[in-house]
Enzyme design. Structure first.
Site, PDB file in Angstrom:
ATOM      1  N   HIS A 274       0.823  -1.218   0.000  1.00  0.00           N
ATOM      2  CA  HIS A 274       0.000   0.000   0.000  1.00  0.00           C
ATOM      3  C   HIS A 274       0.856   1.266   0.000  1.00  0.00           C
ATOM      4  O   HIS A 274       0.340   2.356   0.129  1.00  0.00           O
ATOM      5  CB  HIS A 274      -0.934  -0.032   1.219  1.00  0.00           C
ATOM      6  CG  HIS A 274      -1.889   1.128   1.275  1.00  0.00           C
ATOM      7  ND1 HIS A 274      -2.415   1.707   0.150  1.00  0.00           N
ATOM      8  CD2 HIS A 274      -2.401   1.820   2.308  1.00  0.00           C
ATOM      9  CE1 HIS A 274      -3.216   2.705   0.488  1.00  0.00           C
ATOM     10  NE2 HIS A 274      -3.215   2.799   1.807  1.00  0.00           N
ATOM     11  N   CYS A 275       2.196   1.137  -0.158  1.00  0.00           N
ATOM     12  CA  CYS A 275       3.029   2.340  -0.027  1.00  0.00           C
ATOM     13  C   CYS A 275       3.824   2.660  -1.286  1.00  0.00           C
ATOM     14  O   CYS A 275       3.536   3.636  -1.972  1.00  0.00           O
ATOM     15  CB  CYS A 275       3.990   2.167   1.148  1.00  0.00           C
ATOM     16  SG  CYS A 275       3.130   2.040   2.723  1.00  0.00           S
ATOM     17  N   ILE A 276       4.831   1.837  -1.565  1.00  0.00           N
ATOM     18  CA  ILE A 276       5.820   2.210  -2.596  1.00  0.00           C
ATOM     19  C   ILE A 276       5.197   2.392  -3.993  1.00  0.00           C
ATOM     20  O   ILE A 276       5.574   3.332  -4.701  1.00  0.00           O
ATOM     21  CB  ILE A 276       6.998   1.194  -2.633  1.00  0.00           C
ATOM     22  CG1 ILE A 276       7.540   0.939  -1.219  1.00  0.00           C
ATOM     23  CG2 ILE A 276       8.121   1.682  -3.543  1.00  0.00           C
ATOM     24  CD1 ILE A 276       8.149   2.133  -0.528  1.00  0.00           C
ATOM     25  N   ASP A 279       2.529   5.922  -3.093  1.00  0.00           N
ATOM     26  CA  ASP A 279       2.883   7.210  -2.486  1.00  0.00           C
ATOM     27  C   ASP A 279       3.583   8.184  -3.436  1.00  0.00           C
ATOM     28  O   ASP A 279       3.268   9.383  -3.428  1.00  0.00           O
ATOM     29  CB  ASP A 279       3.750   6.993  -1.233  1.00  0.00           C
ATOM     30  CG  ASP A 279       3.058   6.107  -0.213  1.00  0.00           C
ATOM     31  OD1 ASP A 279       1.845   5.873  -0.373  1.00  0.00           O
ATOM     32  OD2 ASP A 279       3.728   5.642   0.728  1.00  0.00           O
TER      33      ASP A 279
END
Ligand SMILES: NC(=O)c1ccc[n+]([C@@H]2O[C@H](COP(=O)([O-])OP(=O)(O)OC[C@H]3O[C@@H](n4cnc5c(N)ncnc54)[C@H](O)[C@@H]3O)[C@@H](O)[C@H]2O)c1
Length: 435
Positions: A274-276, A279
């Site tokens: 859910h990040c890299i 974001d």
């Protein structure tokens, strides 16, 4: 010091402050447990009613939070969970940990943040501290959150306090945990920064105050963009090394012996979680509003996004070596989680590999000790037990996630394997195709 600030400060110092955490996922639940372990009374809020139900039973659904640890704080009365947002009224601190995904157009989707902030606004009272932890672009706290909270007539940094503190937790990493990772905190003003920093000092080893919410928002995006770009670079180097007949893993292992100026990143089947993968696009979206194009982010996105297709090409190469087409072949994926030892398939590149292989006519199955089943299109796919998979006579196996519990000697002995993670480096065989 104003009386609202001194009251809140005292309540935090002697652990009487009641803490509400909105969003009890990979970020919110470990944080709630840390505050509860520190002696605060914590209430978790989630719209998914299965989460409060499991928490109140002392059952954890996040691998980094052991059942025993959760059960202990629930039993001691320091942690409870609910779907009833009206209970936010009695909280001294409201900490927002909800998802920040992208829309199909790759624009930020702040709808979860807005809903959570509106719930906090509905019960906002003087003396409360509101913190946003969800990863987002610089300006979210003062442009989106502050006006919604101030629509109540209360003023930020005067009547109530408002801060942004990015979460840096790394699921599956036992070395660096919520408690040991330094916490960056930026408030809307000095009072907000100091009271939010005081709160985190009670649960994390070190707090890094910065001058504004925007700096704190940007810190997190720099960190994750740094990863995305470096992974993009090393993925491109991996493609280059294949053309030059060099082993990229050997090159990285030797390069990382340099004691300064180099940090190893590793190639793989693509970005996940859910990040890299998400974001950096929050940052490029915001930068575009100011007329700035983030070239590195876009390029890294292209290279990283092309990796699942490249894995499929390697599967085709492997099958070709034994005179088989992709169409009609049985291909088995070892690991569908986006990274080692987690139970999270969000944005997992293995799902893209599965999709692309299926489109080419392969019959795709999977084994993942952390994921029993998941939905793919209209179908539910179930994990094949490891020992059964080893004996199943697939045309090709693919190591898509390098879970530590896999027996790699057994995988290496299968008739044809594509290894996207260098997990079979100890076994050099013509039947093993690396990235
Ligand atoms: N997962 C990570 O490794 C990680 C690490 C650092 C930062 N983050 C960031 O933290 C944020 C949360 O990520 P996560 O992985 O914990 O997400 P998650 O999906 O695991 O958890 C979010 C939770 O929020 C709940 N929720 C959604 N809307 C809500 C609402 N209006 N009210 C109450 N609950 C609501 C969901 O039901 C879910 O349980 C994101 O911004 C993410 O980018 C994640």
């Amino acid at each position: 010091m104003s009386s609202t600030l001194s009251t809140l400060t005292e309540r935090i110092r002697d652990r009487r402050a009641r803490i509400g955490i909105i969003g009890l996922g990979y970020v919110g639940l470990p944080l709630a447990v840390e505050f509860a372990r520190a002696g605060f009374d914590v209430t978790g809020f989630d719209v998914d009613e299965s989460k409060p139900r499991q928490i109140n039973k002392g059952t954890s659904y996040i691998p980094d939070v052991p059942d025993a640890e959760l059960a202990a704080v629930v039993k001691s009365g320091h942690l409870k969970a609910t779907t009833d947002m009206s209970q936010l009224a009695s909280m001294d601190v409201v900490d927002i940990c909800v998802p920040t995904p992208l829309r199909k157009t790759k624009d930020p989707d702040l709808s979860y943040v807005v809903k959570a902030v509106d719930a906090a606004a509905a019960t906002l009272r003087a003396g409360q501290l509101v913190i946003l932890e969800s990863t987002t672009y610089p300006g979210t706290t003062d442009e989106v959150v502050q006006p919604r909270l101030e629509s109540t007539g209360l003023k930020a940094d005067v009547d109530f306090f408002l801060a942004f503190s990015p979460e840096r937790v790394d699921p599956g990493n036992a070395l660096h945990t919520t408690r040991s990772i330094p916490k960056v905190v930026g408030g809307l003003g000095p009072s907000s920064t100091s009271v939010a920093a005081l709160l985190y000092e009670s649960v994390v080893s070190s707090v890094v105050p910065v001058s504004s919410t925007r700096v704190a928002e940007m810190v997190k995006l720099l960190e994750n963009t740094f990863r995305a770009v470096n992974i993009g670079l090393v993925n491109e180097i991996a493609l280059m090394c294949r053309k030059m007949d060099l082993n990229v893993w050997e090159v990285i292992d030797a390069a990382k012996t340099k004691p300064f100026g180099f940090m190893p990143f590793y190639p793989g089947p693509g970005l996940g979680g859910h990040c890299i993968p998400i974001d950096p696009f929050y940052l490029s979206w915001k930068a575009r509003q100011t007329g700035f194009e983030c070239r590195f982010i876009e390029l890294a996105g292209q290279v990283n996004g092309s990796m699942p297709e490249y894995v499929v090409q390697r599967v085709a190469d492997a099958l070709n070596s034994v005179r088989k087409p992709v169409n009609g072949s049985k291909v088995h994926l070892f690991g569908v989680a986006y990274k080692r030892d987690v139970n999270d398939v969000r944005e997992s590149p293995a799902l893209d590999v599965l999709e692309l292989l299926t489109k080419r006519g392969a019959i795709v199955t999977f084994t993942d000790p952390h994921i029993d089943h998941f939905r793919h299109g209209g179908e539910v796919l179930h994990s094949v037990p490891f020992d059964q998979a080893i004996k199943s006579g697939y045309d090709c196996a693919v190591v898509t996630t390098d879970h530590t519990s896999f027996d790699y000697a057994k995988i290496a002995a299968m008739p044809l394997v594509v290894d996207t993670r260098n997990s079979l480096k100890a076994f050099e065989r013509p039947s093993i195709f690396s990235l």
